[in-house]
Write an enzyme that holds these catalytic residues in place. Structure first.
Site, PDB file in Angstrom:
ATOM      1  N   LEU A  33      44.154  30.215 -69.555  1.00 41.03           N
ATOM      2  CA  LEU A  33      42.890  30.049 -70.273  1.00 41.03           C
ATOM      3  C   LEU A  33      43.052  29.257 -71.564  1.00 41.03           C
ATOM      4  CD1 LEU A  33      41.616  33.700 -69.773  1.00 41.03           C
ATOM      5  CD2 LEU A  33      41.230  31.701 -68.318  1.00 41.03           C
ATOM      6  N   GLY A  36      37.913  26.629 -74.051  1.00 39.51           N
ATOM      7  CA  GLY A  36      36.716  26.464 -73.220  1.00 39.51           C
ATOM      8  C   GLY A  36      36.355  27.761 -72.508  1.00 39.51           C
ATOM      9  N   HIS A  37      37.362  28.434 -71.958  1.00 36.00           N
ATOM     10  CA  HIS A  37      37.102  29.709 -71.272  1.00 36.00           C
ATOM     11  C   HIS A  37      36.605  30.768 -72.258  1.00 36.00           C
ATOM     12  CE1 HIS A  37      40.236  27.967 -68.465  1.00 36.00           C
ATOM     13  NE2 HIS A  37      39.280  28.271 -67.617  1.00 36.00           N
ATOM     14  N   GLN A  62      40.670  27.029 -52.166  1.00 33.04           N
ATOM     15  CA  GLN A  62      40.063  25.807 -52.713  1.00 33.04           C
ATOM     16  C   GLN A  62      41.082  24.704 -52.983  1.00 33.04           C
ATOM     17  OE1 GLN A  62      38.556  28.092 -56.267  1.00 33.04           O
ATOM     18  NE2 GLN A  62      38.962  26.178 -57.338  1.00 33.04           N
TER      19      GLN A  62
HETATM   20  O1  PAF Z   1      36.482  26.591 -62.104  1.00 33.79           O
HETATM   21  C1  PAF Z   1      37.346  27.395 -61.708  1.00 33.79           C
HETATM   22  O2  PAF Z   1      38.244  27.827 -62.440  1.00 33.79           O
HETATM   23  C2  PAF Z   1      37.331  27.837 -60.255  1.00 33.79           C
HETATM   24  O3  PAF Z   1      36.969  26.785 -59.407  1.00 33.79           O
HETATM   25  C3  PAF Z   1      36.476  29.087 -60.002  1.00 33.79           C
HETATM   26  C4  PAF Z   1      35.004  28.833 -60.304  1.00 33.79           C
HETATM   27  C5  PAF Z   1      36.988  30.231 -60.855  1.00 33.79           C
HETATM   28  C6  PAF Z   1      36.572  29.499 -58.527  1.00 33.79           C
HETATM   29  O4  PAF Z   1      37.892  29.750 -58.156  1.00 33.79           O
END
Ligand code: PAF
Length: 282
Positions: A33, A36-37, A62
């Site tokens: 993190l 931004g987070h 993903q």
């Molecule tokens: O943006 C991200 O970090 C990821 O794509 C998410 C939305 C947490 C899904 O895994």
């Protein structure tokens, strides 16, 4: 700050908070993190969420073959300290086997907005994102979920997902947070060393150039995009993937005179695939 490591624990926590009338905010992340987070957590709280839960899960679904799933940066202890400092109430940290146990076979596909841009460059990526976000929504049962605008197409995909599947969750987009030199904050910036880190400025420089033209009265989408593309192509360490002008809401391709446009760019700089965007005219 409570740590929840299974979907069952996450659901039980959410049910308890909802029974108490608490508004739940969710900030989904893949960890490692940055500021931004932390801003996403604060934005959720500012939206009236009495409890904010952040999730940390590097989602294998993903990542495509040959992408950076294995080497994606991870630092749980530092992430927990960042989240605690930002005022997070709970952190959901499921394992891969909790999310995708043997026999797992259900995936979510979002249509048009998943096509083109990063959807073209990373086949299957948004199917993995939509699937994991649906699972996070079902486990954390939030009223509000906050996502960064840096992943602009992802945000559009998630808005469509939430709307089309009647999740009844308010999806909030949060402004891009930038380093002092303009580089959009990203966990993947950790891959950038030395000259690559300097070269990475070309993405934001291109977007700022387009913004300056727009602010000066230029309304031709092609010319605005060309200005961004030129800056990136002029950087020898960067390989442009795309620079496109899209409708800020539908992400439909735009050309000619525009009142508003989102310019989205992606480029590889050294080992990192970077994305950035700017919305002009709204
Ligand atoms: O943006 C991200 O970090 C990821 O794509 C998410 C939305 C947490 C899904 O895994």
């Amino acid at each position: 700050m409570e740590l929840l490591r299974t979907p069952e624990a996450m659901r039980a926590w959410a049910d308890g908070r909802r029974a108490g009338g608490v508004r739940i905010g969710l900030v989904p992340t893949m960890g490692y993190l940055h500021e931004g987070h932390a801003s996403l957590v604060r934005i959720a709280a500012a939206r009236g969420c009495g409890k904010v839960v952040a999730s940390i899960f590097v989602n294998p679904a993903q990542f495509g073959p040959g992408e950076d799933y294995e080497k994606y940066p991870r630092d749980e202890a530092r992430d927990l300290a960042t989240l605690r400092a930002a005022g997070t109430s709970a952190v959901y940290l499921p394992g891969v086997a909790d999310m995708y146990p043997d026999g797992y076979q259900t995936y979510v596909e979002v249509g048009d907005v998943s096509q083109g841009l990063c959807g073209a460059a990373r086949p299957g990526h948004f199917r993995g994102v939509a699937t994991v976000v649906a699972k996070l929504f079902l486990a954390a049962k939030p009223h509000v979920a906050v996502f960064g605008e840096k992943d602009y197409q992802q945000l559009a995909v998630i808005r469509a997902l939430a709307r089309d599947l009647d999740f009844g969750i308010e999806i909030v987009g949060a402004p891009i947070v930038r380093e002092e030199d303009g580089l959009a904050m990203s966990s993947r910036n950790a891959y950038l060393k030395g000259d690559d880190r300097i070269a990475a400025r070309c993405l934001s420089r291109g977007l700022f150039r387009a913004k300056a033209l727009f602010d000066g009265g230029e309304r031709d989408a092609g010319k605005l995009v060309a200005a961004a593309r030129k800056e990136i192509k002029a950087e020898p360490r960067a390989a442009l993937n795309y620079a496109e002008g899209r409708d800020p809401v539908t992400l439909a391709p735009l050309s000619g005179e525009v009142a508003a446009v989102t310019i989205l760019v992606a480029a590889r700089v050294g080992p990192a695939r970077l994305i950035d965007n700017v919305t002009l005219g709204t």
